[in-house]
Design a protein around this motif. Sequence first.
Motif, PDB file in Angstrom:
ATOM      1  N   VAL A 211     -30.807 -34.999  24.161  1.00 18.74           N
ATOM      2  CA  VAL A 211     -32.240 -34.917  23.923  1.00 18.74           C
ATOM      3  C   VAL A 211     -32.820 -36.176  23.275  1.00 18.74           C
ATOM      4  CG1 VAL A 211     -32.182 -33.838  21.636  1.00 18.74           C
ATOM      5  CG2 VAL A 211     -34.039 -33.321  23.200  1.00 18.74           C
ATOM      6  N   PHE A 212     -31.990 -36.952  22.620  1.00 22.94           N
ATOM      7  CA  PHE A 212     -32.499 -38.105  21.871  1.00 22.94           C
ATOM      8  C   PHE A 212     -33.220 -39.150  22.732  1.00 22.94           C
ATOM      9  CE2 PHE A 212     -31.112 -39.110  17.313  1.00 22.94           C
ATOM     10  CZ  PHE A 212     -32.404 -39.435  16.967  1.00 22.94           C
ATOM     11  N   PRO A 213     -32.757 -39.469  23.940  1.00 20.83           N
ATOM     12  CA  PRO A 213     -33.514 -40.456  24.731  1.00 20.83           C
ATOM     13  C   PRO A 213     -34.954 -40.026  25.005  1.00 20.83           C
ATOM     14  CG  PRO A 213     -31.341 -40.156  25.667  1.00 20.83           C
ATOM     15  CD  PRO A 213     -31.500 -39.108  24.601  1.00 20.83           C
ATOM     16  N   SER A 214     -35.171 -38.745  25.285  1.00 24.02           N
ATOM     17  CA  SER A 214     -36.543 -38.299  25.543  1.00 24.02           C
ATOM     18  C   SER A 214     -37.381 -38.335  24.270  1.00 24.02           C
ATOM     19  CB  SER A 214     -36.556 -36.900  26.161  1.00 24.02           C
ATOM     20  OG  SER A 214     -36.003 -35.956  25.276  1.00 24.02           O
ATOM     21  N   ILE A 215     -36.768 -38.069  23.126  1.00 22.22           N
ATOM     22  CA  ILE A 215     -37.500 -38.152  21.862  1.00 22.22           C
ATOM     23  C   ILE A 215     -37.863 -39.599  21.552  1.00 22.22           C
ATOM     24  CG2 ILE A 215     -37.297 -37.836  19.358  1.00 22.22           C
ATOM     25  CD1 ILE A 215     -35.641 -35.334  19.946  1.00 22.22           C
ATOM     26  N   VAL A 216     -36.938 -40.511  21.794  1.00 24.69           N
ATOM     27  CA  VAL A 216     -37.217 -41.934  21.568  1.00 24.69           C
ATOM     28  C   VAL A 216     -38.328 -42.403  22.497  1.00 24.69           C
ATOM     29  CG1 VAL A 216     -36.239 -44.257  21.760  1.00 24.69           C
ATOM     30  CG2 VAL A 216     -34.932 -42.452  20.657  1.00 24.69           C
TER      31      VAL A 216
ATOM     32  N   SER B 249     -39.007 -32.159   8.273  1.00 23.67           N
ATOM     33  CA  SER B 249     -40.167 -32.881   7.728  1.00 23.67           C
ATOM     34  C   SER B 249     -40.924 -33.596   8.844  1.00 23.67           C
ATOM     35  CB  SER B 249     -39.718 -33.890   6.679  1.00 23.67           C
ATOM     36  OG  SER B 249     -39.122 -33.250   5.593  1.00 23.67           O
ATOM     37  N   THR B 250     -40.205 -34.182   9.767  1.00 19.91           N
ATOM     38  CA  THR B 250     -40.841 -34.865  10.900  1.00 19.91           C
ATOM     39  C   THR B 250     -41.580 -33.871  11.784  1.00 19.91           C
ATOM     40  OG1 THR B 250     -39.156 -36.585  10.872  1.00 19.91           O
ATOM     41  CG2 THR B 250     -40.398 -36.318  12.918  1.00 19.91           C
ATOM     42  N   ILE B 251     -40.963 -32.731  12.054  1.00 24.55           N
ATOM     43  CA  ILE B 251     -41.622 -31.704  12.863  1.00 24.55           C
ATOM     44  C   ILE B 251     -42.909 -31.241  12.192  1.00 24.55           C
ATOM     45  CG2 ILE B 251     -41.426 -29.320  13.690  1.00 24.55           C
ATOM     46  CD1 ILE B 251     -38.413 -29.910  14.121  1.00 24.55           C
ATOM     47  N   ARG B 252     -42.843 -31.017  10.891  1.00 26.21           N
ATOM     48  CA  ARG B 252     -44.033 -30.582  10.148  1.00 26.21           C
ATOM     49  C   ARG B 252     -45.124 -31.648  10.203  1.00 26.21           C
ATOM     50  NH1 ARG B 252     -45.554 -30.798   4.415  1.00 26.21           N
ATOM     51  NH2 ARG B 252     -46.987 -29.085   4.025  1.00 26.21           N
ATOM     52  N   HIS B 253     -44.735 -32.886  10.005  1.00 26.66           N
ATOM     53  CA  HIS B 253     -45.709 -33.990  10.048  1.00 26.66           C
ATOM     54  C   HIS B 253     -46.350 -34.092  11.428  1.00 26.66           C
ATOM     55  CE1 HIS B 253     -47.549 -37.889   9.430  1.00 26.66           C
ATOM     56  NE2 HIS B 253     -46.929 -38.317  10.515  1.00 26.66           N
ATOM     57  N   GLN B 254     -45.555 -34.025  12.483  1.00 31.75           N
ATOM     58  CA  GLN B 254     -46.096 -34.118  13.833  1.00 31.75           C
ATOM     59  C   GLN B 254     -47.004 -32.939  14.154  1.00 31.75           C
ATOM     60  OE1 GLN B 254     -42.584 -34.575  16.253  1.00 31.75           O
ATOM     61  NE2 GLN B 254     -42.541 -36.788  15.974  1.00 31.75           N
ATOM     62  N   HIS B 255     -46.651 -31.759  13.672  1.00 30.19           N
ATOM     63  CA  HIS B 255     -47.482 -30.576  13.901  1.00 30.19           C
ATOM     64  C   HIS B 255     -48.831 -30.714  13.210  1.00 30.19           C
ATOM     65  CE1 HIS B 255     -48.573 -26.412  14.570  1.00 30.19           C
ATOM     66  NE2 HIS B 255     -48.790 -26.279  13.276  1.00 30.19           N
ATOM     67  N   ARG B 256     -48.791 -31.161  11.960  1.00 29.49           N
ATOM     68  CA  ARG B 256     -50.044 -31.350  11.215  1.00 29.49           C
ATOM     69  C   ARG B 256     -50.900 -32.439  11.844  1.00 29.49           C
ATOM     70  NH1 ARG B 256     -48.879 -31.477   4.991  1.00 29.49           N
ATOM     71  NH2 ARG B 256     -51.020 -30.734   4.897  1.00 29.49           N
TER      72      ARG B 256
ATOM     73  N   SER C  59     -35.303 -49.033  26.253  1.00 32.37           N
ATOM     74  CA  SER C  59     -33.942 -49.584  26.220  1.00 32.37           C
ATOM     75  C   SER C  59     -33.637 -50.243  24.876  1.00 32.37           C
ATOM     76  CB  SER C  59     -33.716 -50.558  27.366  1.00 32.37           C
ATOM     77  OG  SER C  59     -34.594 -51.654  27.262  1.00 32.37           O
ATOM     78  N   GLN C  60     -34.581 -50.988  24.342  1.00 33.34           N
ATOM     79  CA  GLN C  60     -34.356 -51.637  23.052  1.00 33.34           C
ATOM     80  C   GLN C  60     -34.294 -50.599  21.926  1.00 33.34           C
ATOM     81  OE1 GLN C  60     -37.318 -54.491  21.952  1.00 33.34           O
ATOM     82  NE2 GLN C  60     -36.243 -55.115  20.108  1.00 33.34           N
ATOM     83  N   ASN C  61     -35.243 -49.677  21.898  1.00 28.65           N
ATOM     84  CA  ASN C  61     -35.256 -48.666  20.835  1.00 28.65           C
ATOM     85  C   ASN C  61     -34.057 -47.733  20.933  1.00 28.65           C
ATOM     86  OD1 ASN C  61     -37.657 -49.520  19.592  1.00 28.65           O
ATOM     87  ND2 ASN C  61     -38.864 -48.485  21.146  1.00 28.65           N
TER      88      ASN C  61
ATOM     89  N   MET D 288     -41.916 -24.806  27.023  1.00 29.76           N
ATOM     90  CA  MET D 288     -41.866 -23.829  25.945  1.00 29.76           C
ATOM     91  C   MET D 288     -42.831 -24.196  24.821  1.00 29.76           C
ATOM     92  SD  MET D 288     -37.775 -23.050  25.902  1.00 29.76           S
ATOM     93  CE  MET D 288     -37.911 -21.818  24.636  1.00 29.76           C
ATOM     94  N   HIS D 289     -43.523 -25.315  24.954  1.00 30.50           N
ATOM     95  CA  HIS D 289     -44.530 -25.768  23.989  1.00 30.50           C
ATOM     96  C   HIS D 289     -43.953 -25.965  22.589  1.00 30.50           C
ATOM     97  CE1 HIS D 289     -47.461 -25.060  27.098  1.00 30.50           C
ATOM     98  NE2 HIS D 289     -47.049 -23.790  27.209  1.00 30.50           N
ATOM     99  N   ALA D 290     -42.710 -26.360  22.528  1.00 25.23           N
ATOM    100  CA  ALA D 290     -42.079 -26.632  21.236  1.00 25.23           C
ATOM    101  C   ALA D 290     -41.789 -28.129  21.126  1.00 25.23           C
ATOM    102  CB  ALA D 290     -40.784 -25.844  21.096  1.00 25.23           C
ATOM    103  N   ASN D 291     -41.748 -28.597  19.915  1.00 29.48           N
ATOM    104  CA  ASN D 291     -41.423 -29.987  19.645  1.00 29.48           C
ATOM    105  C   ASN D 291     -39.963 -30.244  20.033  1.00 29.48           C
ATOM    106  OD1 ASN D 291     -40.781 -32.459  18.346  1.00 29.48           O
ATOM    107  ND2 ASN D 291     -42.393 -32.099  16.836  1.00 29.48           N
ATOM    108  N   ARG D 292     -39.715 -31.356  20.708  1.00 27.79           N
ATOM    109  CA  ARG D 292     -38.349 -31.680  21.114  1.00 27.79           C
ATOM    110  C   ARG D 292     -37.410 -31.884  19.928  1.00 27.79           C
ATOM    111  NH1 ARG D 292     -40.844 -35.167  25.384  1.00 27.79           N
ATOM    112  NH2 ARG D 292     -40.423 -34.083  27.335  1.00 27.79           N
ATOM    113  N   ALA D 293     -37.986 -32.210  18.796  1.00 26.79           N
ATOM    114  CA  ALA D 293     -37.160 -32.429  17.606  1.00 26.79           C
ATOM    115  C   ALA D 293     -36.437 -31.158  17.167  1.00 26.79           C
ATOM    116  CB  ALA D 293     -38.013 -32.978  16.465  1.00 26.79           C
ATOM    117  N   TRP D 294     -36.878 -29.997  17.632  1.00 33.41           N
ATOM    118  CA  TRP D 294     -36.148 -28.768  17.316  1.00 33.41           C
ATOM    119  C   TRP D 294     -34.739 -28.821  17.889  1.00 33.41           C
ATOM    120  CZ3 TRP D 294     -37.095 -25.617  13.576  1.00 33.41           C
ATOM    121  CH2 TRP D 294     -38.389 -25.461  13.109  1.00 33.41           C
ATOM    122  N   CYS D 295     -34.561 -29.545  18.980  1.00 39.68           N
ATOM    123  CA  CYS D 295     -33.214 -29.718  19.534  1.00 39.68           C
ATOM    124  C   CYS D 295     -32.326 -30.485  18.559  1.00 39.68           C
ATOM    125  CB  CYS D 295     -33.269 -30.420  20.882  1.00 39.68           C
ATOM    126  SG  CYS D 295     -34.035 -29.434  22.174  1.00 39.68           S
TER     127      CYS D 295
END
Length: 150
Positions: free
Chosen positions: A49-54, A130-137, A64-66, A1-8
């Motif tokens: 969704v968090f494991p894939s974002i990490v 804020s993170t999504i905006r930063h990653q997009h920019r 595993s550590q993170n 869907m070409h969206a940032n995973r952080a939207w989840c």
Amino acid sequence: MHANRAWCLVIAAVVFCIAQLCAITITNPHFTGFVSSLSGLGYGFLFGVFPSIVAESFGIHGLSQNWGFMTFSPVISGNIFNLFYGVVFDSHSIVGDDGDRTCLDGLDCYKNAYFATLAACGVGIFFTLSTIRHQHRQRLREEGKGAAED
């Protein structure tokens, strides 16, 4: 869907906000299952969704550590919020002769605690957006499409 995973994460936080709003407004104890169900749904989104974002953010080699550090943080915040809920309950309670605490205020026994957790959800949404905006920019800069701001 070409969206940032952080939207989840935003979706999860919105579900948590709805759960807290239900907790603030529901007066019939037979409907408190909505609060639990929505909280469970929010945790499902979050931990699904968090494991894939990490892995995406920090790399697969240290997953595993993170991920361990990420799953440790709810232990700390959970204890802080548990203590806060206890303080709110105690402030509305009457201590009986046997030392047991009783709150006869109904919804007001915990209402302030739900406002605090609703505010925490709002803070989570703010930081995630804020993170999504930063990653997009950053992605636009890497593609040569954005102005070099920040």
